[in-house]
Design a protein around this motif. Structure first.
Motif, PDB file in Angstrom:
ATOM      1  N   GLN A  66       4.153   1.028  15.686  1.00  0.00           N
ATOM      2  CA  GLN A  66       3.034   0.378  14.772  1.00  0.00           C
ATOM      3  C   GLN A  66       3.550   0.750  13.092  1.00  0.00           C
ATOM      4  OE1 GLN A  66      -1.203   1.106  15.034  1.00  0.00           O
ATOM      5  NE2 GLN A  66      -1.373   1.505  12.946  1.00  0.00           N
ATOM      6  N   LEU A  67       3.863  -0.359  12.381  1.00  0.00           N
ATOM      7  CA  LEU A  67       4.096  -0.250  11.049  1.00  0.00           C
ATOM      8  C   LEU A  67       3.172  -0.776  10.416  1.00  0.00           C
ATOM      9  CD1 LEU A  67       7.534  -2.283  11.705  1.00  0.00           C
ATOM     10  CD2 LEU A  67       7.118   0.193  12.287  1.00  0.00           C
ATOM     11  N   ASP A  68       2.751   0.029   9.219  1.00  0.00           N
ATOM     12  CA  ASP A  68       1.967  -0.369   8.245  1.00  0.00           C
ATOM     13  C   ASP A  68       2.566  -0.121   6.835  1.00  0.00           C
ATOM     14  OD1 ASP A  68      -0.837   0.105   9.662  1.00  0.00           O
ATOM     15  OD2 ASP A  68       0.239   1.802  10.652  1.00  0.00           O
ATOM     16  N   TYR A  69       2.218  -1.174   6.099  1.00  0.00           N
ATOM     17  CA  TYR A  69       2.636  -1.013   4.648  1.00  0.00           C
ATOM     18  C   TYR A  69       1.648  -1.647   3.623  1.00  0.00           C
ATOM     19  CZ  TYR A  69       7.691  -1.289   6.293  1.00  0.00           C
ATOM     20  OH  TYR A  69       9.104  -1.086   6.597  1.00  0.00           O
ATOM     21  N   ALA A  70       1.795  -0.821   2.568  1.00  0.00           N
ATOM     22  CA  ALA A  70       0.994  -1.207   1.249  1.00  0.00           C
ATOM     23  C   ALA A  70       2.034  -1.565   0.249  1.00  0.00           C
ATOM     24  CB  ALA A  70       0.033  -0.164   0.957  1.00  0.00           C
ATOM     25  N   LEU A  71       1.804  -2.730  -0.154  1.00  0.00           N
ATOM     26  CA  LEU A  71       3.003  -3.257  -1.275  1.00  0.00           C
ATOM     27  C   LEU A  71       2.507  -3.740  -2.481  1.00  0.00           C
ATOM     28  CD1 LEU A  71       4.593  -5.717   1.251  1.00  0.00           C
ATOM     29  CD2 LEU A  71       5.332  -3.288   0.794  1.00  0.00           C
ATOM     30  N   GLY A  72       2.922  -3.596  -3.823  1.00  0.00           N
ATOM     31  CA  GLY A  72       2.476  -4.199  -4.925  1.00  0.00           C
ATOM     32  C   GLY A  72       3.791  -4.145  -5.894  1.00  0.00           C
ATOM     33  N   PHE A  73       3.389  -4.095  -7.046  1.00  0.00           N
ATOM     34  CA  PHE A  73       4.458  -4.197  -8.088  1.00  0.00           C
ATOM     35  C   PHE A  73       5.221  -2.890  -8.233  1.00  0.00           C
ATOM     36  CE2 PHE A  73       2.543  -8.028  -9.851  1.00  0.00           C
ATOM     37  CZ  PHE A  73       3.323  -8.981 -10.036  1.00  0.00           C
ATOM     38  N   VAL A  82       7.219  -0.778  -2.228  1.00  0.00           N
ATOM     39  CA  VAL A  82       6.527  -0.139  -1.195  1.00  0.00           C
ATOM     40  C   VAL A  82       5.651   1.062  -1.901  1.00  0.00           C
ATOM     41  CG1 VAL A  82       6.698   1.092   0.974  1.00  0.00           C
ATOM     42  CG2 VAL A  82       8.216  -1.054   0.536  1.00  0.00           C
ATOM     43  N   HIS A  83       4.432   1.076  -1.778  1.00  0.00           N
ATOM     44  CA  HIS A  83       3.669   1.939  -2.193  1.00  0.00           C
ATOM     45  C   HIS A  83       3.420   3.070  -1.030  1.00  0.00           C
ATOM     46  CE1 HIS A  83       2.188   0.546  -6.323  1.00  0.00           C
ATOM     47  NE2 HIS A  83       3.060  -0.515  -5.786  1.00  0.00           N
ATOM     48  N   ASN A  84       2.966   2.456  -0.016  1.00  0.00           N
ATOM     49  CA  ASN A  84       2.736   3.357   1.353  1.00  0.00           C
ATOM     50  C   ASN A  84       3.459   2.750   2.503  1.00  0.00           C
ATOM     51  OD1 ASN A  84       1.076   5.329   0.046  1.00  0.00           O
ATOM     52  ND2 ASN A  84      -0.499   3.734   0.202  1.00  0.00           N
ATOM     53  N   SER A  85       4.148   3.360   3.564  1.00  0.00           N
ATOM     54  CA  SER A  85       4.777   3.063   4.492  1.00  0.00           C
ATOM     55  C   SER A  85       4.489   3.993   5.670  1.00  0.00           C
ATOM     56  CB  SER A  85       6.181   2.609   4.508  1.00  0.00           C
ATOM     57  OG  SER A  85       7.105   3.462   4.251  1.00  0.00           O
ATOM     58  N   SER A  86       4.165   3.489   6.770  1.00  0.00           N
ATOM     59  CA  SER A  86       4.221   4.217   8.019  1.00  0.00           C
ATOM     60  C   SER A  86       4.797   3.877   9.217  1.00  0.00           C
ATOM     61  CB  SER A  86       2.563   4.660   8.279  1.00  0.00           C
ATOM     62  OG  SER A  86       2.506   5.647   9.449  1.00  0.00           O
ATOM     63  N   PHE A  87       5.869   4.407   9.831  1.00  0.00           N
ATOM     64  CA  PHE A  87       6.450   3.934  11.006  1.00  0.00           C
ATOM     65  C   PHE A  87       5.961   4.851  12.124  1.00  0.00           C
ATOM     66  CE2 PHE A  87      10.321   3.344   8.334  1.00  0.00           C
ATOM     67  CZ  PHE A  87       9.617   2.241   7.532  1.00  0.00           C
ATOM     68  N   GLN A  88       5.242   4.390  12.890  1.00  0.00           N
ATOM     69  CA  GLN A  88       4.508   5.301  13.945  1.00  0.00           C
ATOM     70  C   GLN A  88       5.014   4.939  15.631  1.00  0.00           C
ATOM     71  OE1 GLN A  88       0.378   6.348  13.640  1.00  0.00           O
ATOM     72  NE2 GLN A  88       0.193   4.905  12.045  1.00  0.00           N
ATOM     73  N   LEU A  89       5.102   5.993  16.162  1.00  0.00           N
ATOM     74  CA  LEU A  89       5.217   5.888  17.665  1.00  0.00           C
ATOM     75  C   LEU A  89       4.030   6.315  18.345  1.00  0.00           C
ATOM     76  CD1 LEU A  89       6.606   5.587  20.681  1.00  0.00           C
ATOM     77  CD2 LEU A  89       7.735   7.796  20.072  1.00  0.00           C
ATOM     78  N   LYS A  90       3.208   5.508  18.929  1.00  0.00           N
ATOM     79  CA  LYS A  90       1.977   5.981  19.439  1.00  0.00           C
ATOM     80  C   LYS A  90       1.989   5.752  20.903  1.00  0.00           C
ATOM     81  CE  LYS A  90      -1.615   4.887  16.473  1.00  0.00           C
ATOM     82  NZ  LYS A  90      -2.577   4.123  15.507  1.00  0.00           N
ATOM     83  N   ARG A 100       5.316  10.206  13.295  1.00  0.00           N
ATOM     84  CA  ARG A 100       5.259   9.243  12.113  1.00  0.00           C
ATOM     85  C   ARG A 100       6.240   9.543  11.340  1.00  0.00           C
ATOM     86  NH1 ARG A 100      -0.348  10.737   9.878  1.00  0.00           N
ATOM     87  NH2 ARG A 100      -0.094  12.337  10.775  1.00  0.00           N
ATOM     88  N   ILE A 101       6.800   8.674  10.780  1.00  0.00           N
ATOM     89  CA  ILE A 101       7.701   8.787   9.714  1.00  0.00           C
ATOM     90  C   ILE A 101       6.668   7.937   8.270  1.00  0.00           C
ATOM     91  CG2 ILE A 101       9.861   8.032   8.279  1.00  0.00           C
ATOM     92  CD1 ILE A 101      10.944   8.259  11.147  1.00  0.00           C
ATOM     93  N   GLU A 102       6.690   8.594   7.296  1.00  0.00           N
ATOM     94  CA  GLU A 102       5.741   8.183   6.185  1.00  0.00           C
ATOM     95  C   GLU A 102       6.308   8.118   4.802  1.00  0.00           C
ATOM     96  OE1 GLU A 102       1.156   8.592   8.334  1.00  0.00           O
ATOM     97  OE2 GLU A 102       1.717   9.887   6.810  1.00  0.00           O
ATOM     98  N   TYR A 103       5.856   7.279   3.892  1.00  0.00           N
ATOM     99  CA  TYR A 103       6.226   7.310   2.554  1.00  0.00           C
ATOM    100  C   TYR A 103       5.015   7.018   1.852  1.00  0.00           C
ATOM    101  CZ  TYR A 103       8.069   6.063  -2.003  1.00  0.00           C
ATOM    102  OH  TYR A 103       8.332   5.663  -3.390  1.00  0.00           O
ATOM    103  N   VAL A 104       4.793   8.104   0.750  1.00  0.00           N
ATOM    104  CA  VAL A 104       3.605   8.025  -0.143  1.00  0.00           C
ATOM    105  C   VAL A 104       4.015   8.016  -1.409  1.00  0.00           C
ATOM    106  CG1 VAL A 104       1.145   8.857  -0.782  1.00  0.00           C
ATOM    107  CG2 VAL A 104       2.053   9.271   1.834  1.00  0.00           C
ATOM    108  N   ARG A 105       4.197   6.845  -2.174  1.00  0.00           N
ATOM    109  CA  ARG A 105       4.793   6.659  -3.486  1.00  0.00           C
ATOM    110  C   ARG A 105       4.213   7.688  -4.514  1.00  0.00           C
ATOM    111  NH1 ARG A 105       7.835   2.571  -5.636  1.00  0.00           N
ATOM    112  NH2 ARG A 105       7.537   2.085  -7.930  1.00  0.00           N
ATOM    113  N   ASP A 106       2.728   7.655  -4.341  1.00  0.00           N
ATOM    114  CA  ASP A 106       2.161   8.389  -5.265  1.00  0.00           C
ATOM    115  C   ASP A 106       1.740   9.710  -4.986  1.00  0.00           C
ATOM    116  OD1 ASP A 106       1.924   6.450  -7.260  1.00  0.00           O
ATOM    117  OD2 ASP A 106       0.176   5.346  -6.587  1.00  0.00           O
ATOM    118  N   ALA A 107       2.476  10.289  -3.766  1.00  0.00           N
ATOM    119  CA  ALA A 107       2.300  11.668  -3.451  1.00  0.00           C
ATOM    120  C   ALA A 107       2.471  12.825  -4.683  1.00  0.00           C
ATOM    121  CB  ALA A 107       3.155  11.951  -2.381  1.00  0.00           C
TER     122      ALA A 107
END
Lengths: 227, 60
Positions: A66-73, A82-90, A100-107
């Protein structure tokens, strides 16, 4: 709606299509569902791509990617970011995450790029309990850093991890797809790293015998230095 | 694979947020507390992911 939004929409659509196509062309399995819908509000976009995973092509599904992306400027308001992304093996029902490999731009309080492993380790829990960690029993609460904004893993890394490390079935030609996608990603990230630290890039180019002319823009954003 | 963009309004997102929370019978604060302490069930985790997507779209 601003005048720049249609262009951003096109970029988002292409990005989502590229990501889904890359995964589908590399990994045996079927998309769930078969169409990809991007939701948008006020210049922000989210989408989720899910696909079955198989140990052997054509046999029963053993898990879900499962891949989740949150995108914007981006910060300059010019480029897709990419503001947030998550690559998940479920698990096979797609309910419980395994890795889960995740990215949180505003962390702010965690590594912006990190891995969660949903496992158990008596030794790790004992260690965390000794430090007073607030969730020592949940190993998945640990954010293992993976290179910060510029050097974080790409989706092609996760695909290769699933095939070579986890043993899921890859499609014929997956290595070429992974190589091509990773190369494109690293060129983008290299350019971003150069924008972050042009002085370093200039010094390296000079060391290679090249000359660089022009003045740097004093008003450019601060380089991203988080882990 | 076809890729489409669906524009959703603030009102639709707020309605979906309320429906998602109702499914697990938790307030936003209660769900956030469970997430913060890594005590979400699988169903709550799905709702939490949905909540975060909605909050991003709302700019929160």
């Amino acid at each position: 709606m601003t005048g720049s939004e249609p262009n951003l929409e096109t970029q988002v659509q292409e990005f989502a299509s590229d990501v889904a196509t890359r995964v589908l062309m590399c990994l045996e399995g079927a998309p769930q569902p078969n169409e990809l819908t991007i939701e948008s509000n006020d210049g922000r976009f989210v989408f989720t791509y899910r696909q079955t995973l198989h140990a052997i092509a054509g046999e029963i599904s053993i898990g879900i990617v499962q891949l989740d992306y949150a995108l914007g400027f981006d910060r300059a308001g010019r480029h897709l970011a990419v503001h947030n992304s998550s690559f998940q093996l479920k698990d096979r029902r797609g309910k419980k995450p395994i890795v889960r490999i995740e990215y949180v731009r505003d962390a702010r309080t965690i590594p912006c790029s990190h891995v969660h492993v949903h496992g158990e380790s008596g030794l790790f829990t004992e260690f965390l309990a000794a430090t007073g960690h607030k969730s020592a029993a949940a190993i998945s609460s640990i954010h293992v850093p993976t290179g910060g904004d510029r050097f974080r893993p790409c989706i092609e890394d996760f695909v290769q991890f699933l095939i070579e490390e986890c043993g899921v079935a890859g499609r014929e030609g997956w290595r070429d797809e992974v190589f091509e996608g990773r190369e494109a990603y690293r060129q983008i990230q290299t350019a971003a790293a150069v924008r972050d630290r042009p002085e370093v890039a200039i010094a390296e180019l000079k060391r290679l015998g090249l000359s660089v002319t022009g003045e740097l823009d004093d008003g450019r954003p601060e380089p991203r230095s988080r882990y | 694979m076809s890729v489409t963009i669906e524009h959703v309004t603030k009102a639709e997102l707020e309605s979906r947020l309320a429906s998602a929370l109702a499914r697990v019978e938790l307030s936003l604060e209660e769900l956030a507390d469970l997430a913060d302490s890594y005590r979400l069930t699988a169903d709550e985790s799905e709702v939490w992911d949905e909540v975060r997507r909605i909050q991003f779209l709302l700019g929160e």
